[in-house]
Design an enzyme around this catalytic site. Sequence first.
Site, PDB file in Angstrom:
ATOM      1  CE1 TYR A 141      -3.596   2.676   0.652  1.00  0.00           C
ATOM      2  CE2 TYR A 141      -2.025   3.499   2.272  1.00  0.00           C
ATOM      3  CZ  TYR A 141      -3.158   3.668   1.513  1.00  0.00           C
ATOM      4  OH  TYR A 141      -3.863   4.852   1.588  1.00  0.00           O
ATOM      5  CE  LYS A 198      -3.163   5.424  -1.739  1.00  0.00           C
ATOM      6  NZ  LYS A 198      -4.147   6.080  -2.614  1.00  0.00           N
ATOM      7  N   PRO A 212      -3.492  12.370   3.649  1.00  0.00           N
ATOM      8  CG  PRO A 212      -5.647  12.018   2.877  1.00  0.00           C
ATOM      9  CD  PRO A 212      -4.216  11.962   2.447  1.00  0.00           C
ATOM     10  CB  VAL A 213      -3.492   9.895   9.115  1.00  0.00           C
ATOM     11  CG1 VAL A 213      -2.113  10.521   9.206  1.00  0.00           C
ATOM     12  CG2 VAL A 213      -4.539  10.875   9.672  1.00  0.00           C
ATOM     13  CB  VAL A 214      -6.616   5.945   9.658  1.00  0.00           C
ATOM     14  CG1 VAL A 214      -7.943   5.188   9.686  1.00  0.00           C
ATOM     15  CG2 VAL A 214      -5.463   4.965   9.506  1.00  0.00           C
ATOM     16  CB  VAL A 215     -10.132   9.046   6.013  1.00  0.00           C
ATOM     17  CG1 VAL A 215     -11.306  10.009   5.916  1.00  0.00           C
ATOM     18  CG2 VAL A 215      -8.884   9.640   5.350  1.00  0.00           C
ATOM     19  CB  SER A 246     -10.380   3.891   6.761  1.00  0.00           C
ATOM     20  OG  SER A 246      -9.371   4.165   5.831  1.00  0.00           O
TER      21      SER A 246
END
Length: 237
Positions: free
Chosen positions: A63, A67, A90-93, A105
């Site tokens: 992943y 990215k 972004p981090v975990v949304v 997520s």
Amino acid sequence: MMEPAVTGTKNVMTAAAEAKVRRVVLTSSIGAVYMDPNRSPDAVVDESCWSDLEYCKNTKNLYCYGKTVAEHSAWDLAKKKGVDLVVVNPVVVLGPLLQPTVNASIMHILKYLNGAVKTYANAVQGYVHVRDVALAHIVVFETPSASGRYICSERMLHRGEVVEILAKFFPEYPIPTKCSDEKNPRKQPYKFTNQKIKDLGIKFIPVKQCLYETVKSLQENGQLPIPKQVEDSVKTH
């Protein structure tokens, strides 16, 4: 993971250049920023940091690998084709779901509520509300001076803190109280800065509210059953 991330990004950048769009805002990920084994624990993760591709490959984190390659490709194409590119990382949304299915997520939270796991991992992660991520895209698109990358994260939490917050709000669920790794010291969150996006006026929704709204959304969508005794007490009040 590689094809949609890399080929998809290249296709969009090429199409944007041909259409002569004013600005492209790319949703990248913190996965393209923080995966670096050589970073000192005291170093602050900011927009200048990049994930180490060899490390991503060696740890089989495809992943983050995808990215990182995709974002590098976007910057290369932006330079070559003269496209004004701005990137949101972004981090975990978390937050209310628009789609009818549970994504990765949200599964990250759901598994702690539905009994799918009996322990929580000795791991840390950043969290951010979906509304803040959406707003960040609008703000960097509409602010002429916006440039480069923008880390989009409210705060870092250990999984132990996540389950504590969930248990406080929703004690009726079988939320784990034990860590799966009790041999090693508790993982410490890395330091990061979100000042760059805050300087554009973003005021982050607190992570506790993100978690609360995520669970409420799962209940409303029928993806997380409300335990019967809670339903009965709601009806009687």
